[in-house]
Design a protein around this motif. Sequence first.
Motif, PDB file in Angstrom:
ATOM      1  N   TYR A   1       0.837  -1.199   0.000  1.00  0.00           N
ATOM      2  CA  TYR A   1       0.000   0.000   0.000  1.00  0.00           C
ATOM      3  C   TYR A   1       0.876   1.255   0.000  1.00  0.00           C
ATOM      4  N   LEU A   2       0.225   2.363  -0.286  1.00  0.00           N
ATOM      5  CA  LEU A   2       0.906   3.657  -0.290  1.00  0.00           C
ATOM      6  C   LEU A   2       0.180   4.574   0.683  1.00  0.00           C
ATOM      7  N   VAL A   3       0.944   5.215   1.572  1.00  0.00           N
ATOM      8  CA  VAL A   3       0.372   6.261   2.416  1.00  0.00           C
ATOM      9  C   VAL A   3       0.937   7.600   1.942  1.00  0.00           C
ATOM     10  N   ILE A   4       0.047   8.536   1.676  1.00  0.00           N
ATOM     11  CA  ILE A   4       0.474   9.900   1.342  1.00  0.00           C
ATOM     12  C   ILE A   4       0.252  10.734   2.599  1.00  0.00           C
ATOM     13  N   ALA A   5       1.305  11.334   3.126  1.00  0.00           N
ATOM     14  CA  ALA A   5       1.166  12.167   4.326  1.00  0.00           C
ATOM     15  C   ALA A   5       1.511  13.607   3.980  1.00  0.00           C
ATOM     16  N   ASN A   6       0.743  14.518   4.561  1.00  0.00           N
ATOM     17  CA  ASN A   6       1.004  15.930   4.268  1.00  0.00           C
ATOM     18  C   ASN A   6       0.731  16.796   5.487  1.00  0.00           C
ATOM     19  N   ARG A   7       1.467  17.919   5.565  1.00  0.00           N
ATOM     20  CA  ARG A   7       1.276  18.901   6.645  1.00  0.00           C
ATOM     21  C   ARG A   7      -0.181  19.355   6.699  1.00  0.00           C
ATOM     22  N   THR A   8      -0.741  19.585   5.504  1.00  0.00           N
ATOM     23  CA  THR A   8      -2.173  19.879   5.404  1.00  0.00           C
ATOM     24  C   THR A   8      -2.858  18.573   5.009  1.00  0.00           C
ATOM     25  N   PRO A   9      -3.385  17.814   5.987  1.00  0.00           N
ATOM     26  CA  PRO A   9      -3.844  16.449   5.706  1.00  0.00           C
ATOM     27  C   PRO A   9      -4.909  16.367   4.620  1.00  0.00           C
TER      28      PRO A   9
ATOM     29  N   ILE B   1       9.570   8.382   0.893  1.00  0.00           N
ATOM     30  CA  ILE B   1      10.004   9.314  -0.161  1.00  0.00           C
ATOM     31  C   ILE B   1       9.619  10.728   0.243  1.00  0.00           C
ATOM     32  N   ASN B   2      10.579  11.619   0.205  1.00  0.00           N
ATOM     33  CA  ASN B   2      10.289  13.016   0.547  1.00  0.00           C
ATOM     34  C   ASN B   2      10.031  13.825  -0.723  1.00  0.00           C
TER      35      ASN B   2
ATOM     36  N   LEU C   1      14.076  22.500   1.064  1.00  0.00           N
ATOM     37  CA  LEU C   1      14.512  23.805   0.550  1.00  0.00           C
ATOM     38  C   LEU C   1      14.669  24.821   1.673  1.00  0.00           C
ATOM     39  N   GLN C   2      13.853  24.623   2.734  1.00  0.00           N
ATOM     40  CA  GLN C   2      13.906  25.545   3.881  1.00  0.00           C
ATOM     41  C   GLN C   2      14.765  24.980   5.005  1.00  0.00           C
ATOM     42  N   GLY C   3      15.509  23.906   4.729  1.00  0.00           N
ATOM     43  CA  GLY C   3      16.337  23.279   5.762  1.00  0.00           C
ATOM     44  C   GLY C   3      15.499  22.603   6.834  1.00  0.00           C
ATOM     45  N   GLU C   4      14.270  22.209   6.466  1.00  0.00           N
ATOM     46  CA  GLU C   4      13.380  21.562   7.434  1.00  0.00           C
ATOM     47  C   GLU C   4      13.025  20.165   6.939  1.00  0.00           C
ATOM     48  N   MET C   5      12.263  19.450   7.746  1.00  0.00           N
ATOM     49  CA  MET C   5      11.691  18.180   7.302  1.00  0.00           C
ATOM     50  C   MET C   5      10.327  17.988   7.943  1.00  0.00           C
ATOM     51  N   PRO C   6       9.470  17.178   7.339  1.00  0.00           N
ATOM     52  CA  PRO C   6       8.160  16.933   7.935  1.00  0.00           C
ATOM     53  C   PRO C   6       8.307  16.290   9.311  1.00  0.00           C
ATOM     54  N   GLU C   7       7.273  16.407  10.140  1.00  0.00           N
ATOM     55  CA  GLU C   7       7.347  15.886  11.506  1.00  0.00           C
ATOM     56  C   GLU C   7       7.004  14.404  11.546  1.00  0.00           C
ATOM     57  N   LEU C   8       7.986  13.615  11.174  1.00  0.00           N
ATOM     58  CA  LEU C   8       7.816  12.161  11.136  1.00  0.00           C
ATOM     59  C   LEU C   8       7.970  11.562  12.523  1.00  0.00           C
TER      60      LEU C   8
ATOM     61  N   MET D   1      15.253  15.913  -3.433  1.00  0.00           N
ATOM     62  CA  MET D   1      16.263  16.989  -3.553  1.00  0.00           C
ATOM     63  C   MET D   1      17.626  16.367  -3.847  1.00  0.00           C
ATOM     64  N   TYR D   2      18.508  17.148  -4.451  1.00  0.00           N
ATOM     65  CA  TYR D   2      19.855  16.642  -4.654  1.00  0.00           C
ATOM     66  C   TYR D   2      20.842  17.794  -4.438  1.00  0.00           C
ATOM     67  N   GLY D   3      22.090  17.426  -4.298  1.00  0.00           N
ATOM     68  CA  GLY D   3      23.122  18.461  -4.177  1.00  0.00           C
ATOM     69  C   GLY D   3      23.551  18.718  -2.747  1.00  0.00           C
ATOM     70  N   LYS D   4      22.794  18.194  -1.768  1.00  0.00           N
ATOM     71  CA  LYS D   4      23.233  18.327  -0.382  1.00  0.00           C
ATOM     72  C   LYS D   4      22.554  17.263   0.484  1.00  0.00           C
ATOM     73  N   VAL D   5      23.142  17.036   1.657  1.00  0.00           N
ATOM     74  CA  VAL D   5      22.506  16.117   2.596  1.00  0.00           C
ATOM     75  C   VAL D   5      21.409  16.903   3.309  1.00  0.00           C
ATOM     76  N   THR D   6      20.167  16.514   3.058  1.00  0.00           N
ATOM     77  CA  THR D   6      19.039  17.272   3.620  1.00  0.00           C
ATOM     78  C   THR D   6      18.791  16.844   5.067  1.00  0.00           C
ATOM     79  N   GLN D   7      17.967  17.619   5.695  1.00  0.00           N
ATOM     80  CA  GLN D   7      17.532  17.328   7.066  1.00  0.00           C
ATOM     81  C   GLN D   7      16.924  15.914   7.155  1.00  0.00           C
ATOM     82  N   PHE D   8      16.101  15.578   6.173  1.00  0.00           N
ATOM     83  CA  PHE D   8      15.455  14.265   6.148  1.00  0.00           C
ATOM     84  C   PHE D   8      16.494  13.152   5.970  1.00  0.00           C
ATOM     85  N   MET D   9      17.476  13.359   5.096  1.00  0.00           N
ATOM     86  CA  MET D   9      18.503  12.334   4.890  1.00  0.00           C
ATOM     87  C   MET D   9      19.318  12.128   6.167  1.00  0.00           C
TER      88      MET D   9
END
Length: 286
Positions: free
Chosen positions: A155-163, A196-197, A203-210, A225-233
């Motif tokens: 299954y796939l769960v789609i999660a969003n800040r605005t549910p 998957i993010n 982009l804002q140096g943040e990550m979702p509240e997992l 995103m690519y080019g840097k180690v993100t907050q999520f990574m």
Amino acid sequence: MSDLFDFDAQVDRYAVMGNPIAHSQSPRIHARFAAQTGQRLDYSAIQVDLGGFSQAVGNFVASRGKGLNITVPFKQEAFMRVTQRTPRAERAGAVNTIKIDKKNLLGDTTDGVGLVTDLIHNHGLSLRQRRILLMGAGGAARGVIEPLMQQKPDYLVIANRTPDKAVALAQLFSDLGTIHGSGYEQLADQQFDLVINATAASLQGEMPELPDECLVEGACCYDMMYGKVTQFMHWAGVHGAGLVVDGLGMLVEQAAESFYLWRGVRPHTAPVIQALRDLNTASRLG
Ligand code: ATR
């Protein structure tokens, strides 16, 4: 003028349009694909003013351009501008590739297939019967749902800040299999094999509240995103992920799919991904 002297006029022209565009890696990627496959073409980057997209496409068509890639923020406008769409572009509601044949503009989207190809071929994953979490409910998320579901996950769960947006998106694709939409808090008792993010949080140096416990041991965490180690990574690395991947492979794979649509030839992506990684490392060290 004989054909011999008119050679340059016959070089097929391609471009990527976006705003901003200076950072785009697409000209570099397509130049490498062209060299590797012996295709003679010219690929440039065009900065387009907000509000000037339709006109810019018209100008490119008038100058006998053969194809376009479309990036932020014009993918929805491109969807409206084309004269014909592939089924997958129709479903994604966005166009990132246009094939031009005289006045006919065929719109396609290659982002989703780019992500899935990167996961399966470059990282050796199987998505069959996996539990997948997709974070985000904007255009980036929408573009990858159909190709993910084609891999027959559990299954796939789609999660969003605005549910509500995640719930609406899950509903829109519900014919493809089991898809739930939710906020992040509701993930507390769930565990995933692949996360998957697709949010703009990196982009804002943040990550979702997992929730802390949402990965199975050895899970794969993928940031578009690519080019840097993100907050999520970074988070993934300390929360049990076995594989942490950025979106560079997806970028090159979506480009390869566009190249194939235009030229009918599939380039080898591995050396191009490696070359871009080397360049990226060099520019960080330099
Ligand atoms: P795109 O076309 O790149 O997907 P978008 O349509 O603006 O861009 O969507 C951005 C996504 O990132 C949305 O899902 C957004 O969540 P909301 O719908 O709640 O706005 C998500 N997003 C952006 N910043 C975020 C953050 N700091 N934390 C979590 N999610 C974020």
